[in-house]
Design an enzyme around this catalytic site. Structure first.
Site: not given
Length: 883
Positions: A304-306, A324
């Site tokens: 994942t992105d954040w 993440m």
């Protein structure tokens, strides 16, 4: 003028060359029918392959065996480690153990796997468990031109250079995954992250992402292709629902990711923030299970992105491998942490799903040598890397207009140069969002011009001015110390629902202290910290229509005063240089408000001063465009206009001196109402730490521009598909234009842009001739070869990007009038001719057939078009396809 010959393949160590060769050997097993980039191979990439093959012969047998042994034993080592892991240990590997790493399992020699932002440079070090900078003094990295500049080079060699620098520097910083390259497409000119990506065309992005990834991963670092998929706006990026039809998805928004998987063997892919057909892209069964890991056979990790909007069950079951950056108090509270553990124990999620994730994570770790004592160590901030940054910047500059041969400038005749514009002395590296880079230095355009003529005895004089607009100007961000989290100087804007300003409805950021209510009653506060450059009386000025208050350091200077457009409200205050002052402007009304000032010695030159200087100058160069106050993660631009009254100033400069050179810098399209009046226009993107040197070389002919536009430059925003179709909002995007993205839309609608896709001039002149086809009839699984001769008909050596477009003349579905299917960048000495060659496969002829759910090439006639841009076709020829 004798421009330099293009840089030969360089900067790759023998070990990296070997690793590239091994990676290429592994990916060569892919069926040619899936090769979406085959016809983009050019002379430079062929020479690279040759040098890599030669590298095998000069490496020791032991080095060859060591690297081959690592790759050949990956699967066996995975199966040795997996049974030794406890359930809890396996769960610990699929979520973050810090801001940028997943945990180690020390008893099995499984190390922490560290990631770093870095589409165009390894990001400075972040604190282990917070977003605060770690405070390191040795985390500087080479600031490369962003991927838009690579795309503008139309050169796989530039992509390889970019990837090699990024990979080597990430490795030197002990990173395991670098969170790049980005390959989302520039569908919308307003999109805040266009500057990070590779343009608007799926073929171009696919062709360039492959060498980028291979070069990164040759350094024992995993590349991360992002953001999968359909991340084309920042407006409500975490909630907007992308719902394209299946054909549009497959033909336009997935080819670059498909190439990354099938041709580059990318180790990691990052999911997008947005939803896809009603669920977050990171847990979309269709995107991940069906396409990515099913049809494409992807064996790497999806992370994942954040802080994305997922849930435990869907993410676990539909293929997400690493979570993440979720915004919770403890790493144990991540969706793929304790909640996943409990679901597995309860039998709601099979442990086999977790095992698949762990296998993928171990596969990446073993493939990049995380357990290999002889893993490559990388290098950082070397002269070779700085040279590569300069080379990429040079090759990405696009000469849009050069009427009357204004360029290149002749230093024997041009001795008085006037330099103006907001980007003349601006530095861009430390801004834009997660892509920000902490560089040792950054050469601005003004720096580069000065450096070119600083040698003793030079007769060239460079004068720098900051032109003031005749319009009311906001306080320049030169004085601003407040930073948006993207690193960009910004003003915070708060929206309220009550006149007492106690009920906050939303917060955002703006580049300048000016606000347009757009006819809607608004109650807002604009605030920032300001640091004056000089001590003395500053005259604060407010212009607008409504009720305003102004406070500085809690001292109310203006209290609930009604203002009108007819009169500017002024207030004097003494300020001290280098002290920080908290400014707060409140506004209630339904029109506009702007906060400006006059300083003791105005930073800006009056119109009379700069126009007089322009008339007397031998050459005028205006460095305009955008900055990361405009191009930045998290926020889309409000319009396509140049900020800061640039249009007015440029128009007046062109009147004062018709040979004014307009040098645009930015990552997205802008309106250029003065373009028809300008004789010389260039586009330089954000050029990295060596930008100023590269731009000066182009301006004075030490380098011959060879870039081509990877995006269309419209005349106005309303001409673009998302705006024309009313398909840009915060709730859902239907991708209503279908496969007609970018230049395809402009051709379909018969709209003439300001500058077309693929356009770019040279100081050389080129002629096209002798188009030939290897056959007039092609059958399924055959390949047709297209050749043409390109001649440099001038006395100046230079490079030309030859582009091949294809049109299906008998299609049963709407297809674009032109689809890019090949390009070839060729260097030609004066008077020299070379043959360029392109291969077309059945896949190149195909569209996605929603009936059969597969690629389909229809029987009928096709037209091949070869040209210098999508709007400048030089040669045509037809052939027939039969099944």
């Amino acid at each position: 003028m004798t421009p330099k010959t293009p840089t030969a393949m360089k900067g790759l160590t023998k070990k990296v060359q070997l690793a590239l060769t091994l990676t290429a050997a592994a990916t060569s097993l892919i069926s040619v029918s899936t090769n979406v980039v085959a016809s983009s191979v050019n002379a430079s990439s062929q020479s690279q392959a040759s040098s890599q093959t030669h590298a095998l012969s000069v490496l020791s047998i032991s080095e060859q065996r060591r690297l081959q042994h690592r790759l050949s034993n990956v699967e066996a080592e995975i199966e040795r480690l997996l049974p030794q892991l406890t359930l809890e240990e396996k769960v610990s590997l699929v979520h973050a153990g810090g801001k940028f790493h997943i945990p180690a399992i020390e008893r099995l020699n499984i190390h922490e796997m560290w990631m770093s932002d870095g589409p165009h440079g390894v990001r400075y070090e972040i604190d282990r468990n917070s977003w605060a900078p770690a405070g390191w003094t040795n985390d500087y990295s080479t600031y490369l031109p962003p991927l838009t500049a690579v795309a503008a080079s139309w050169d796989p060699h530039m992509a390889s250079l970019h990837g090699n620098v990024l990979g080597a520097e990430a490795r030197h910083r002990n990173k395991d995954l670098i969170l790049g390259p980005g390959v989302n497409l520039a569908r919308l000119p307003l999109y805040g992250r266009n500057f990070e990506y590779m343009g608007e065309d799926p073929f171009l992005a696919a062709a360039l992402v492959v060498p980028t990834i291979k070069a990164i991963q040759a350094n024992d670092v995993g590349a991360t292709a992002k953001h999968y998929a359909l991340n084309t706006q920042e407006l409500n990026r975490t909630g907007v629902n992308a719902i394209p039809d299946e054909r549009t998805l497959r033909e336009v928004y997935l080819p670059a990711f498909e190439a990354a998987v099938k041709l580059a063997n990318v180790h990691a892919i990052m999911g997008a923030y947005n939803e896809f057909r009603g669920t977050n892209a990171n847990q979309s069964k269709h995107l991940i299970k069906t396409i990515l890991k099913g049809e494409w056979g992807y064996e790497g990790v999806l992370l994942t992105d954040w802080n994305v909007d997922i849930n435990t069950y869907d993410a676990a079951m539909n293929g997400l491998d690493i979570e993440m950056g979720t915004d919770v108090a403890s790493y144990d509270e991540y969706f793929l942490a304790k909640p996943l553990l409990e679901m597995i124990k309860a039998g709601k999620v099979p442990e086999a799903e977790l095992d698949d994730k762990v296998r993928r994570i171990l596969r990446v770790q073993l493939s990049i040598g995380m357990m290999d004592k002889q893993r490559l160590s990388g290098e950082r901030n070397t002269q070779a890397h700085r040279d590569d940054a300069r080379t990429i910047a040079t090759n990405g500059v696009v000469l849009l207009k050069n009427d009357n041969r204004v360029l290149p400038l002749d230093s024997n005749k041009v001795t008085n140069i006037l330099v103006l514009g907001p980007n003349a002395d601006k530095r861009h590296g430390f801004g834009g969002g997660s892509s920000e880079v902490k560089a040792l230095y950054e050469i601005s355009p003004l720096d580069g011009l000065k450096a070119k003529f600083e040698q003793a005895g030079s007769k060239v004089k460079i004068e720098h001015m900051r032109p003031a607009s005749s319009q009311f100007m906001p306080i320049p961000n030169d004085y601003l110390t407040t930073r948006h989290w993207t690193g960009t100087p910004s003003w915070q804007i708060n929206y309220f629902t009550d006149t007492k300003m106690e009920q906050l409805s939303s917060e955002s950021w703006i580049a300048d202290p000016q606000f347009d209510s757009k006819g809607k009653a608004q109650i807002i506060e604009i605030k920032a910290n300001i640091k004056p450059m000089e001590t003395g009386n500053h005259t604060l000025k407010i212009k607008g229509s409504g009720t305003v208050s102004l406070t500085i350091n809690d001292n109310r200077l203006v209290s609930s005063t009604q203002v009108t457009d007819a009169k500017v409200l002024s207030q004097d205050i003494k300020l001290t240089a280098d002290e920080t002052y908290a400014f707060s402007l409140t506004y209630q009304g339904d029109e506009t408000v702007t906060l400006g000032w006059e300083t003791p010695n105005n930073l800006y030159n009056t119109e009379k001063e700069y126009l007089a200087a322009a008339k007397n100058a031998d050459a005028v160069v205006y460095f305009g465009g955008l900055s990361h106050a405009d191009d930045r993660e998290s926020i889309d631009r409000p319009d396509m206009k140049l900020p800061g009254q640039q249009d007015e100033i440029i128009a007046k400069l062109l009147t004062a001196n018709p040979n004014t050179v307009v040098f645009m810098i930015g990552g997205s399209a802008v309106e250029m109402p003065w373009a028809d009046d300008a004789n010389a226009v260039l586009w330089g993107w954000y050029g990295g730490m060596e930008a100023g040197h590269a731009y000066a070389d182009i301006l004075f002919g030490d380098e011959n521009p060879s870039g081509k536009m990877p995006i269309t430059l419209p005349k106005k925003l309303a001409d673009t598909a998302p705006i024309a179709l009313n398909d840009y909002n915060e709730k859902e995007s239907r991708y209503s234009e279908g496969v007609f993205i970018g230049y395809r839309w402009f051709e379909q609608q018969n709209i003439t842009p300001q500058f077309p896709f693929g356009h770019g001039l040279s100081y050389s002149d080129f002629t096209y001739s002798d188009i030939q086809l290897s056959t007039d009839n092609i059958k399924a699984d055959d390949t047709i070869t297209v050749t043409a001769t390109i001649t440099n008909s001038s006395n100046i050596a230079g490079a030309e990007v030859t582009q091949l477009y294809l049109h299906d003349l008998n299609a049963s579905v709407p297809r674009p009038a032109k689809e890019l299917k090949g390009f070839n960048k060729v260097w030609l000495n004066a008077g020299e001719s070379k043959q360029v060659s392109f291969n077309l496969t059945t896949r190149d002829l195909s569209f996605w057939d929603v009936k059969s759910n597969d690629w389909l090439a229809e029987t009928g006639e096709f037209e091949v078009m070869i040209g210098a841009s999508v709007a400048d076709i030089k040669l045509r020829k037809k052939f027939t396809y039969t099944q």
